[in-house]
Design an enzyme around this catalytic site. Structure first.
Site, PDB file in Angstrom:
ATOM      1  N   GLU A 102       0.797  -1.227   0.000  1.00  0.00           N
ATOM      2  CA  GLU A 102       0.000   0.000   0.000  1.00  0.00           C
ATOM      3  C   GLU A 102       0.838   1.289   0.000  1.00  0.00           C
ATOM      4  O   GLU A 102       0.792   2.068   0.961  1.00  0.00           O
ATOM      5  CB  GLU A 102      -0.973  -0.024   1.178  1.00  0.00           C
ATOM      6  CG  GLU A 102      -1.955  -1.188   1.062  1.00  0.00           C
ATOM      7  CD  GLU A 102      -2.962  -1.272   2.198  1.00  0.00           C
ATOM      8  OE1 GLU A 102      -2.845  -0.486   3.176  1.00  0.00           O
ATOM      9  OE2 GLU A 102      -3.861  -2.129   2.111  1.00  0.00           O
ATOM     10  N   GLU A 157      -5.243  -7.973  -1.358  1.00  0.00           N
ATOM     11  CA  GLU A 157      -5.984  -7.978  -0.088  1.00  0.00           C
ATOM     12  C   GLU A 157      -7.441  -7.654  -0.385  1.00  0.00           C
ATOM     13  O   GLU A 157      -7.747  -6.789  -1.209  1.00  0.00           O
ATOM     14  CB  GLU A 157      -5.452  -6.926   0.898  1.00  0.00           C
ATOM     15  CG  GLU A 157      -4.148  -7.274   1.577  1.00  0.00           C
ATOM     16  CD  GLU A 157      -3.786  -6.251   2.670  1.00  0.00           C
ATOM     17  OE1 GLU A 157      -4.700  -5.524   3.137  1.00  0.00           O
ATOM     18  OE2 GLU A 157      -2.601  -6.181   3.039  1.00  0.00           O
TER      19      GLU A 157
END
Length: 402
Positions: free
Chosen positions: A200, A321
């Site tokens: 991320e 994810e």
């Protein structure tokens, strides 16, 4: 016993030779019942999908976190034996596992501090964190579970603030040094098949022309460096957050819109995998969860954020994810997401997560680390009903069953 003369069958020598030859070919053939065995496995990302030795690889994965925390080891082995958790993963059809870690652990090792050795985990006594990781990877391989190593943060628990692929204490040169260590340690480990270059990277840009923040070019540099130093891994590249601008708000790691005009470029391009993170209402409030047409509005949003990538770039998309609580609006979101992924034939994914101690999503196990969440497991079975199966035969060959 002696065969009565009346029952004997005469077979011409030429015919017998053909029969024996055909039998020998069948016996030696690597393909029997949909299973192919070979001395090595080659994982690629081409024609918009994952492949292993040229055939479709149906990946059913999950994340098991802990090596990126101050525990310096996967969570849960304070309650149960690590092999029991790997058995659970295998029994439920998972063939891949994403293991987050922090950079300093990979560089300098650490000491695990939350392992229960009483009648469990006894073979992990006196091992360092990396030695425990070695054991987990080895035992995962015995169960046909492939591994992706995910650079989650630079220090334990700092993933929220580590929003570039480097920081002042860990410049890109140090990041490359860390990947060199990973490659040296696991580059020849048969079931370590992928690396996630950075979790991320939400402060980065994509295609902005800024060498200090452009994630697409940094991922190309880092991935190509790994390839040049012997790493034959699939290279997973997550999206950004706000660059280029998201018409509808993107989750951290979800924004791959920039790949349309500025794709990541690797030396071995068929190793590149785009890996967005995508969540529902329990993780973050988004206005598109509140509109009357929710969830029917979601497919167009997902398509814009990353759904176009496989056809446009030729590389696979694997959801790195996703997850959430299976209730209320989150259940609505999860069901809609599974339906869309199935329709897109983009079913390769790493579910977040095995751990019950993920506060905003929960996990696949209860807090006793034993009780399964049957609803989530059923949802994953619906998404990936026939995952690829890996095994090793008595000749030491790697076998793939589709």
């Amino acid at each position: 016993p002696v065969t009565p003369a009346a029952m004997r069958i005469t077979v011409p020598c030429a015919t017998l030779s053909l029969v024996l030859f055909a039998f020998a070919i069948y016996a030696l053939s690597p393909v029997q019942g949909g299973t192919t065995c070979s001395s090595s496995l080659s994982f690629t990302s081409e024609s918009g999908v994952l492949k292993v030795n040229g055939e479709r690889y149906r990946l059913k994965g999950l994340s098991w976190f802990g090596f990126e925390t101050s525990n310096n080891v996967v969570h849960g082995i304070w309650a149960v034996d690590y092999k029991a958790l790997l058995d659970f993963i295998q029994t439920n059809g998972f063939n891949a596992m994403r293991l987050p870690f922090y950079l300093e652990l990979a560089l300098n090792d650490a000491t695990p501090n939350s392992i229960n050795y009483y009648n469990m985990n006894e073979d992990l006594k006196n091992l360092t964190s990396l030695q425990v990781l070695d054991k987990i990877i080895l035992e995962a391989g015995k169960r046909g579970i492939m591994i992706m190593l995910d650079l989650h943060s630079f220090l334990p628990g700092t993933f929220m603030q580590d929003c570039l692929w480097y920081d002042a204490a860990h410049p890109e040169a140090v990041v490359l040094q860390m990947w060199d260590k990973i490659t040296a340690r696991y580059g020849k480990t048969w079931n370590v098949i992928a690396i996630d270059l950075k979790n991320e990277p939400h402060c980065t840009t994509w295609g902005a022309g800024n060498n200090q923040t452009d994630w697409n070019t940094a991922a190309g540099r880092i991935g190509s460096h790994v390839q040049a130093t012997g790493g034959n891994f699939l290279i997973f590249v997550e999206g950004t957050a706000t660059s280029p601008a998201c018409t509808d708000a993107c989750f951290w790691g979800e924004n791959l819109q920039g790949a349309a005009s500025n794709p990541v470029k690797l030396t071995q391009q068929n190793k590149l995998v785009y890996s967005p993170h995508c969540y529902g209402p329990s993780v973050a409030y988004q206005t598109y969860f509140q509109v009357p047409e929710f969830p029917k509005n979601m497919p167009a949003i997902w398509q814009q954020h990353y759904g176009f990538v496989p056809k446009q770039t030729g590389n696979a998309v694997v959801i790195g994810e996703w997850g959430g609580l299976y209730s209320g609006s989150d259940q609505t979101w999860l069901d809609a997401y599974v339906a869309w992924l199935s329709a897109q034939d983009t079913t390769d994914q790493f579910f977040w997560c095995l751990n019950p101690d993920s506060g905003d999503t929960g996990g696949l196990l209860g807090y006793d680390w034993k009780t399964p969440d049957t609803q989530k497991l059923a949802l994953l079975q619906k998404l990936v009903p026939s995952p690829t199966v890996f095994s090793i035969n008595s000749q030491g060959q790697y076998c793939v069953t589709n």
